[in-house]
Design an enzyme around this catalytic site. Structure first.
Site, short mmCIF file in Angstrom:
data_model
loop_
_atom_site.label_atom_id
_atom_site.label_comp_id
_atom_site.label_asym_id
_atom_site.label_seq_id
_atom_site.Cartn_x
_atom_site.Cartn_y
_atom_site.Cartn_z
N LYS A 1 0.61 -1.13 0.22
CA LYS A 1 0.23 -0.22 -0.21
C LYS A 1 1.07 1.16 0.13
CE LYS A 1 -3.49 -2.44 2.33
NZ LYS A 1 -4.39 -3.03 3.08
N GLN B 1 -5.22 -1.68 9.37
CA GLN B 1 -4.77 -2.73 9.05
C GLN B 1 -5.46 -3.72 9.26
OE1 GLN B 1 -3.66 -3.63 5.39
NE2 GLN B 1 -4.01 -5.83 5.57
N ASP C 1 -11.44 2.09 3.42
CA ASP C 1 -11.26 1.05 3.55
C ASP C 1 -12.65 0.34 3.20
OD1 ASP C 1 -9.69 -1.35 3.88
OD2 ASP C 1 -8.81 -0.96 5.65
N1 GUN Z 1 -6.67 -7.40 5.67
C1 GUN Z 1 -6.76 -7.59 4.85
N2 GUN Z 1 -7.14 -7.36 3.89
C2 GUN Z 1 -7.65 -6.03 4.49
C3 GUN Z 1 -8.57 -4.80 3.85
O1 GUN Z 1 -8.77 -4.94 3.10
N3 GUN Z 1 -8.43 -3.69 4.21
C4 GUN Z 1 -7.83 -3.67 5.66
N4 GUN Z 1 -7.79 -2.72 6.51
N5 GUN Z 1 -7.07 -4.83 6.55
C5 GUN Z 1 -7.16 -5.55 5.20
#
Ligand code: GUN
Length: 283
Positions: free
Chosen positions: A52, A96, A119
């Site tokens: 990211k 996350q 998200d």
């Molecule tokens: N963990 C696995 N996929 C995601 C996601 O799309 N967003 C977040 N915040 N954590 C994750």
């Protein structure tokens, strides 16, 4: 043989648009910054967060990383989010997942300012068409759209009911007038359900859960699984080699849905910043 639907070209096209929009925001002096919070040292989460950060750099989005110890208290985490909610320079916030067991993930996610929730986990029930949508599900929708396949009127079967993928995916397909079934660990005969699917979305995390006999001829198969086979190679939840002969479209693992998730996160981040600062869509 079915068409192999690769994520990278679709993700690259979306990222090019995001990069142009990010540059336009910068020219207008509007803040654009994604704050990513990682708690603990889960190896997969560290890789995702690293990607990211890299992608933010690539498209010109400023990013800040907050790496907190596994032992951090929920109160400390909530205080950090509150500080970021109030920081006008921060336009997107992402925590996350998964979080350590002593932290109540739902309370934490709910504490994020909805305008900064890139998200989009807080927007599940609304889906008015104008809301940001969760990144993996939104990315899958973009992939399906890129092929020109219509969703309206199709039997759509989603295998897996996670908050991150399965549930938002089902909501988005419903929003596009698909007829949606959600299957899960309590489904009595999974194959009976999956054989009805014109569009089959599998997000469970079990290699070869879906075999060729469980797929309808000509189906569109989307595989979100991320597993390792006996030789350590990445593989999805569907038996790709056998099913690609039967499906009309199928996404590979790796290289299918994966690139779309991050591209959608970048899209959501720029979109959130635009909305916060009311910058016109066509700048
Ligand atoms: N963990 C696995 N996929 C995601 C996601 O799309 N967003 C977040 N915040 N954590 C994750």
């Amino acid at each position: 043989m079915g068409v192999i639907v690769k994520g990278k070209p679709v993700a690259d096209a979306l990222l090019a648009k995001v990069q142009a929009d990010a540059e336009a925001l910068r020219q207008n002096g509007a803040p654009l910054c994604l704050a990513v919070i990682l708690v603990g040292d889960d190896p997969a989460s560290k890789i995702y967060v690293g990607k990211k950060h890299e992608t933010c750099e690539r498209v010109g989005i400023q990013s800040r990383m907050y790496h907190l110890a596994e032992s951090v208290s929920q109160q400390e985490l909530l205080e950090l989010i509150e500080k970021l909610n109030k920081d006008a320079q921060v336009t997107g916030i992402l925590v996350q997942l998964p979080l350590p067991a002593h932290i109540h993930a739902r309370q934490v996610l709910r504490s994020i300012d909805t305008h900064k929730d890139v998200d989009a986990f807080s927007m599940l029930l609304d889906m008015s068409g104008d809301d940001l949508v969760p990144c993996t599900a939104g990315g899958i929708l973009e992939l399906i759209h890129s092929t020109g396949v219509e969703i309206a009127g199709k039997n759509c079967v989603v295998v897996g009911r996670s908050n991150i993928v399965g549930k938002p995916m089902a909501m988005l397909l419903l929003h596009e007038n698909g007829t949606v079934t959600i299957c899960h660990s309590g489904t009595v005969d999974l194959g009976d359900q999956t054989r009805q699917a014109d569009i089959l979305i599998v997000a469970v995390g079990k290699k070869k859960l879906i075999t060729a006999d469980m797929v309808k001829d000509g189906a569109f198969v989307v595989d979100i699984g991320m597993n390792r086979d006996a030789s350590g190679k990445l593989c999805g939840d569907v038996d790709f080699e056998a099913i690609k002969e039967k499906a009309s479209y199928i996404t590979p693992v790796p290289g299918g849905v994966g690139p779309m998730t991050i591209a959608m996160l970048m899209y959501n981040t720029v979109e959130a910043a635009k909305r916060q600062f009311a910058v016109r869509r066509d700048i």
